[in-house]
Design an enzyme around this catalytic site. Structure first.
Site, PDB file in Angstrom:
ATOM      1  N   ALA A  63       0.967  -1.340  -0.080  1.00 23.19           N
ATOM      2  CA  ALA A  63      -0.125  -0.113   0.074  1.00 23.19           C
ATOM      3  C   ALA A  63       0.949   1.307  -0.089  1.00 23.19           C
ATOM      4  CB  ALA A  63      -0.859  -0.076   1.224  1.00 23.19           C
ATOM      5  N   GLY A 102       0.463  -4.958   0.655  1.00 22.15           N
ATOM      6  CA  GLY A 102      -0.682  -5.005  -0.235  1.00 22.15           C
ATOM      7  C   GLY A 102      -0.264  -5.441  -1.760  1.00 22.15           C
ATOM      8  N   GLU A 105      -0.689  -9.153  -1.544  1.00 17.91           N
ATOM      9  CA  GLU A 105      -2.365  -9.286  -1.232  1.00 17.91           C
ATOM     10  C   GLU A 105      -2.971  -9.380  -2.737  1.00 17.91           C
ATOM     11  OE1 GLU A 105      -2.577  -6.429   1.999  1.00 17.91           O
ATOM     12  OE2 GLU A 105      -3.438  -8.039   3.180  1.00 17.91           O
ATOM     13  N   GLU A 125       3.960  -6.059   6.945  1.00 14.84           N
ATOM     14  CA  GLU A 125       3.146  -4.949   7.500  1.00 14.84           C
ATOM     15  C   GLU A 125       3.648  -4.765   9.206  1.00 14.84           C
ATOM     16  OE1 GLU A 125       1.996  -7.074   5.400  1.00 14.84           O
ATOM     17  OE2 GLU A 125       0.363  -6.007   3.960  1.00 14.84           O
TER      18      GLU A 125
HETATM   19  C1  3H9 Z   1       0.712  -2.426   3.390  1.00 12.98           C
HETATM   20  O1  3H9 Z   1       0.536  -2.949   2.326  1.00 12.98           O
HETATM   21  C2  3H9 Z   1      -0.831  -2.485   4.067  1.00 12.98           C
HETATM   22  C3  3H9 Z   1      -1.769  -3.342   3.385  1.00 12.98           C
HETATM   23  O2  3H9 Z   1      -1.506  -4.748   3.762  1.00 12.98           O
HETATM   24  C4  3H9 Z   1      -3.212  -3.243   3.531  1.00 12.98           C
HETATM   25  C5  3H9 Z   1      -3.905  -1.935   2.720  1.00 12.98           C
HETATM   26  C6  3H9 Z   1      -5.282  -1.652   3.132  1.00 12.98           C
HETATM   27  N1  3H9 Z   1       4.595   3.421   0.250  1.00 12.98           N
HETATM   28  O3  3H9 Z   1      13.583   1.656   0.563  1.00 12.98           O
HETATM   29  P1  3H9 Z   1      13.916   2.278  -0.427  1.00 12.98           P
HETATM   30  C7  3H9 Z   1       9.418   4.541  -0.978  1.00 12.98           C
HETATM   31  S1  3H9 Z   1       1.750  -1.465   4.319  1.00 12.98           S
HETATM   32  C8  3H9 Z   1       5.097   4.774  -0.104  1.00 12.98           C
HETATM   33  O4  3H9 Z   1      14.937   3.294  -0.360  1.00 12.98           O
HETATM   34  P2  3H9 Z   1      15.043  -0.243  -1.781  1.00 12.98           P
HETATM   35  C9  3H9 Z   1      10.534   5.039  -0.139  1.00 12.98           C
HETATM   36  O5  3H9 Z   1      10.172   5.875   1.048  1.00 12.98           O
HETATM   37  C10 3H9 Z   1       3.082  -1.413   3.200  1.00 12.98           C
HETATM   38  N2  3H9 Z   1       6.546   4.802  -0.193  1.00 12.98           N
HETATM   39  O6  3H9 Z   1      14.344   1.397  -1.722  1.00 12.98           O
HETATM   40  C11 3H9 Z   1      11.646   5.512  -0.801  1.00 12.98           C
HETATM   41  O7  3H9 Z   1      11.336   6.880  -1.150  1.00 12.98           O
HETATM   42  P3  3H9 Z   1      12.355   8.058  -1.255  1.00 12.98           P
HETATM   43  C12 3H9 Z   1       3.749  -2.822   3.234  1.00 12.98           C
HETATM   44  C13 3H9 Z   1       7.395   3.658  -0.389  1.00 12.98           C
HETATM   45  O8  3H9 Z   1      15.180  -0.580  -3.252  1.00 12.98           O
HETATM   46  C14 3H9 Z   1      11.428   4.698  -2.222  1.00 12.98           C
HETATM   47  O9  3H9 Z   1      10.228   4.317  -2.358  1.00 12.98           O
HETATM   48  N3  3H9 Z   1       5.030  -2.787   2.303  1.00 12.98           N
HETATM   49  C15 3H9 Z   1       6.904   2.408  -0.098  1.00 12.98           C
HETATM   50  O10 3H9 Z   1      16.001  -0.058  -0.601  1.00 12.98           O
HETATM   51  C16 3H9 Z   1      12.622   3.639  -2.278  1.00 12.98           C
HETATM   52  O11 3H9 Z   1      12.429   2.856  -1.152  1.00 12.98           O
HETATM   53  C17 3H9 Z   1       6.319  -2.487   2.836  1.00 12.98           C
HETATM   54  O12 3H9 Z   1       6.202  -2.412   3.992  1.00 12.98           O
HETATM   55  C18 3H9 Z   1       5.374   2.402   0.240  1.00 12.98           C
HETATM   56  N4  3H9 Z   1       4.937   0.899   0.672  1.00 12.98           N
HETATM   57  O13 3H9 Z   1      13.863  -1.072  -1.200  1.00 12.98           O
HETATM   58  C19 3H9 Z   1       7.302  -2.440   1.959  1.00 12.98           C
HETATM   59  N5  3H9 Z   1       8.042   1.431  -0.053  1.00 12.98           N
HETATM   60  O14 3H9 Z   1      13.237   7.679  -2.605  1.00 12.98           O
HETATM   61  C20 3H9 Z   1       8.287  -1.015   2.439  1.00 12.98           C
HETATM   62  C21 3H9 Z   1       8.827   2.594  -0.319  1.00 12.98           C
HETATM   63  O15 3H9 Z   1      11.699   9.370  -1.405  1.00 12.98           O
HETATM   64  N6  3H9 Z   1       9.178  -0.934   1.386  1.00 12.98           N
HETATM   65  N7  3H9 Z   1       8.652   3.551  -0.545  1.00 12.98           N
HETATM   66  O16 3H9 Z   1      13.056   7.956  -0.067  1.00 12.98           O
HETATM   67  C22 3H9 Z   1      10.324  -1.759   1.432  1.00 12.98           C
HETATM   68  O17 3H9 Z   1      10.501  -2.593   2.260  1.00 12.98           O
HETATM   69  C23 3H9 Z   1      11.405  -1.016   0.393  1.00 12.98           C
HETATM   70  O18 3H9 Z   1      11.276   0.173   0.042  1.00 12.98           O
HETATM   71  C24 3H9 Z   1      11.354  -2.141  -0.781  1.00 12.98           C
HETATM   72  C25 3H9 Z   1      12.528  -1.082  -1.728  1.00 12.98           C
HETATM   73  C26 3H9 Z   1      12.089  -3.322  -0.299  1.00 12.98           C
HETATM   74  C27 3H9 Z   1      10.306  -2.048  -1.509  1.00 12.98           C
END
Ligand code: 3H9
Length: 696
Positions: A63, A102, A105, A125
């Site tokens: 999400a 998400g 999901e 999450e």
């Molecule tokens: C969810 O899904 C809830 C659902 O179950 C329910 C819904 C109803 N959103 O980490 P990076 C940005 S909760 C917005 O440096 P990497 C991040 O801030 C979510 N922004 O890259 C950064 O921005 P900036 C569950 C996001 O290659 C840029 O993307 N998912 C999100 O080292 C690059 O990120 C997670 O918890 C996001 N979801 O790692 C996954 N994700 O460049 C969270 C990232 O401006 N994300 N950004 O600083 C991660 O674990 C890592 O970002 C990922 C990439 C592994 C994907």
């Protein structure tokens, strides 16, 4: 067609491509685009199957976290998944990169999933203080069984495509770009006329755990072992348990309620803040855009002691060859032996594969003599913490290091500029301050000297990330960010003993707050003799700590310090001898013990640190309040559900903190406790530390 989701037709197959950099998060626009794309393909009679794939570096990573806490916009993720799941034509998710939260999901709502071989799939999450709120707690157990599902959801760690295949989370690993692999898989199932598989209707993998409840409760208990103080993992396990005792739709409703409860709670707010704080910390202020780091292929670490060894292991863990250098054979052998043992112990615990110790030790080469740094692109000095010794090492490094090598010191207090000045290349010098144990703790303070070149800073930040550390750029001052703030706390903990508290009372307040250890248990772990010797050298007294050392109580290494320790145990036990020793010392000094409340202890442990944090911001030693929080989260085990000291301060309210500091300054006759000008100004203006962030 939307800006972020495109639909393409390859004869009977419709390809819905999400293209919303950087990570294809499910923003309102993406959700809308997917729902419309799938509906349009569904309405087109000539389409036989639909593939959902992503452009860029990854499948949907979750999400859009930036939307949390804002008014919801339709369609919701549930509605999008409903459109997909109810499609009468097969929908295939084609996964690459990381299908997270998400994103997974969404894929679970598809009838089939395929992935490229290096893809990862997970529901992280809980790491944001949440639980999967898009049906993940119900569809994942139906895909992989409730035991693995609860492990993945409560632990939050992703699994590999290979494990996903083995456990039925994906149908195939494709050896082609994801959309291409997804398309050929779609053609295959159309040709085979495979029935649609809706996970919501398939309870086959739940049967065993429904018959024997202990299967699930045991798995949930094992998964929850490490969730001290955290609400999300326990709540997530509860949500998953309803896959066994509630019908699908009712369990989805319960999942939604639990998700919202967590999302609106304080813990998730703090954890989401920490997520963005960590990413903000990697952005270096004042470095020209586009500055590239230098290449680091070979590293040298000087000093095979505890710190040097831990640092060398961190590089080997990331597959980077490292030479560890000592001045003589004996300490080198000892250091290498400790690293070997350390790896073997981790392998025996199942923390790393059985062949990892040999592989990793194979990357660590021992050498005697500083001339062995000559091939290194990055040299990290981790020798004794004395300016003269450091200066001597850097003078020699200047002779032996190749041009362009980055020269880093692991000093925890000393002035990097003075160290840099003994070289002819101060632009290549900076601090890389690791935290003990360096192979475990994630923080690396990158200390920017007055002359450090921008590309040297970028190199240090990049390499720190590569070895799975969290880098935070800080300026030069005594103790940098972390230890400088810790010193403000130590001053208070020491004073408490003179005022009437016992070590165990102070430590209990600090651990109840969520820190892994209190200051006295930490002192025992580090060894009390080090401070004692340094006090003697400087002619300083600390009567209680001195008396402990005079009685041979050096901490864990002598089985007693502020606490006593049973043979072979690291658990601190309160010791009446210590209370006696404190009483005798106070009597000699003519001091009386008073009753001290836990509230006073908490305030005097935390607020002076926050005050020091305010000074650090004023002096621009840290670029942002959130950088200070990242230092404490990853260097000192600050509980993530409290965001960090500066975030915590904002929650308490700066006015209260400033008032209490003034009060304690008077009560304890310590003017250094008076609120720092920045804290005072923000408190007077009714503002927060967060208001200092750019764009706030
Ligand atoms: C969810 O899904 C809830 C659902 O179950 C329910 C819904 C109803 N959103 O980490 P990076 C940005 S909760 C917005 O440096 P990497 C991040 O801030 C979510 N922004 O890259 C950064 O921005 P900036 C569950 C996001 O290659 C840029 O993307 N998912 C999100 O080292 C690059 O990120 C997670 O918890 C996001 N979801 O790692 C996954 N994700 O460049 C969270 C990232 O401006 N994300 N950004 O600083 C991660 O674990 C890592 O970002 C990922 C990439 C592994 C994907």
């Amino acid at each position: 067609m939307s800006e972020v989701v495109k639909v393409e037709r390859h004869d009977a197959i419709a390809i819905v491509t999400i293209d919303s950099p950087p990570v294809n998060a499910l923003s309102a626009a993406v959700r809308k685009g997917i729902a419309e794309g799938v509906k349009s393909a569904q309405a087109d009679d000539s389409v036989k199957a639909i593939v959902i794939a992503c452009a860029g570096r990854t499948f949907v990573a979750g999400a859009d976290i930036t939307e949390f806490g804002k008014p919801p916009q339709s369609p919701s993720l549930h509605e999008v998944i409903e459109v997909i799941e109810n499609s009468t034509k097969p929908v295939v998710a084609a996964i690459h990169g990381t299908a997270l939260g998400g994103g997974l999901e969404l894929a679970l709502g598809c009838h089939y999933r395929v992935a490229v071989k290096d893809a990862k799939l997970g529901l992280p999450e809980v790491k944001l203080g949440l639980l999967p709120g898009g049906g993940g707690t119900q569809r994942l157990p139906r895909a992989v069984g409730p035991e693995l599902a609860v492990k993945m959801i409560v632990g939050g760690d992703p699994i590999s495509a290979q494990d996903a295949l083995k456990n039925g989370l994906i149908e195939e690993i494709v050896d082609a770009p994801p959309a291409v692999g997804g398309e050929s898989f779609a053609r295959k199932i159309v040709a085979e006329k495979r029935p649609l598989r809706r996970l919501r209707d398939d309870d086959s993998k739940l049967a065993a755990a429904k018959a024997d409840k202990s299967i699930f409760t045991n798995a949930a208990a094992a998964a929850n072992k490490r969730s001290r103080g955290l609400e999300a993992p326990v709540t997530a396990a509860e949500a998953v348990s309803h896959s066994l005792d509630q019908p699908f739709d009712q369990a989805l409703k319960t999942e939604r309620e639990l998700f919202l409860k967590l999302m609106n709670g304080d813990q998730s707010k703090a954890q989401r803040y920490a997520f963005f704080a960590e990413r903000a910390a990697a952005k270096i202020d004042g470095v020209p855009d586009g500055t590239k780091g230098r290449e680091v292929k070979q590293v040298a670490v000087i000093g095979a002691g505890t710190m040097g060894g831990g640092i060398a292991m961190s590089f080997a863990n990331a597959g980077i060859p490292v030479t560890i250098i000592e001045m003589a054979d004996e300490p080198l052998k000892r250091g290498l032996g400790i690293m070997q043992k350390n790896y073997e112990a981790t392998a025996a615990r199942g923390g790393i594969p059985a062949d990892a110790p040999a592989k990793r030790m194979g990357l660590i080469k021992g050498a005697v003599g500083l001339e062995n740094v000559k091939d290194a692109d990055l040299i990290i000095e981790a020798v004794f913490e004395t300016m003269d010794i450091k200066k001597d090492v850097f003078t020699k490094l200047d002779q032996f290091a190749k041009p362009g090598a980055v020269l880093a010191s692991n000093t925890s207090y000393l002035d990097i500029d003075k160290i840099a000045d003994v070289t002819k290349r101060p632009q290549d010098v900076l601090g890389m301050h690791f935290f003990s144990p360096a192979n475990v703790m994630k923080l690396c303070e990158i200390v920017r000297g007055a002359k450090t070149a921008p590309d040297v800073l970028v190199t240090a930040v990049n390499i720190a990330k590569k070895i799975a550390k969290v880098p935070v750029v800080v300026g030069v001052c005594d103790g940098f960010v972390g230890n400088r703030m810790l010193a403000a706390r130590s001053k208070q903990s020491e004073k408490f003993l003179f005022e009437g508290a016992l070590p165990q009372q102070v430590d209990a307040v600090v651990t109840k707050f969520g820190m892994p250890m209190g200051p006295f248990a930490m002192g025992d772990l580090a060894g009390l003799d080090i401070g004692w010797r340094s006090r003697k050298d400087r002619g300083i007294k600390s009567e209680i700590a001195d008396a402990l050392c005079e009685a041979g109580r050096f901490g864990q290494k002598t089985g007693k310090g502020y606490y006593k320790y049973e043979q072979g145990s690291r658990s601190p036990l309160p010791d009446p001898e210590v209370e006696k020793l404190i009483d005798e010392t106070l009597a000699k000094l003519g001091l009386k013990r008073r009753e001290i409340s836990d509230e006073e202890i908490l305030e005097r442990m935390m607020y002076p640190m926050i005050n020091e944090g305010a000074r650090i911001l004023e002096e621009k030693i840290a670029a942002r309040p959130s950088d200070i929080d990242v230092v404490w989260l990853y260097g000192y085990g600050w509980p993530i559900y409290r965001g960090g000291p500066m975030f915590y301060a904002d929650q308490v309210g700066l006015k209260k903190i400033a008032d209490r500091l003034s009060f304690y300054a008077k009560q304890t006759n310590d003017p250094s406790l008076e609120p720092a000008p920045l804290l005072k100004r923000l408190a007077d203006e009714g503002k927060t530390f967060a208001s200092l962030a750019k764009g706030a």
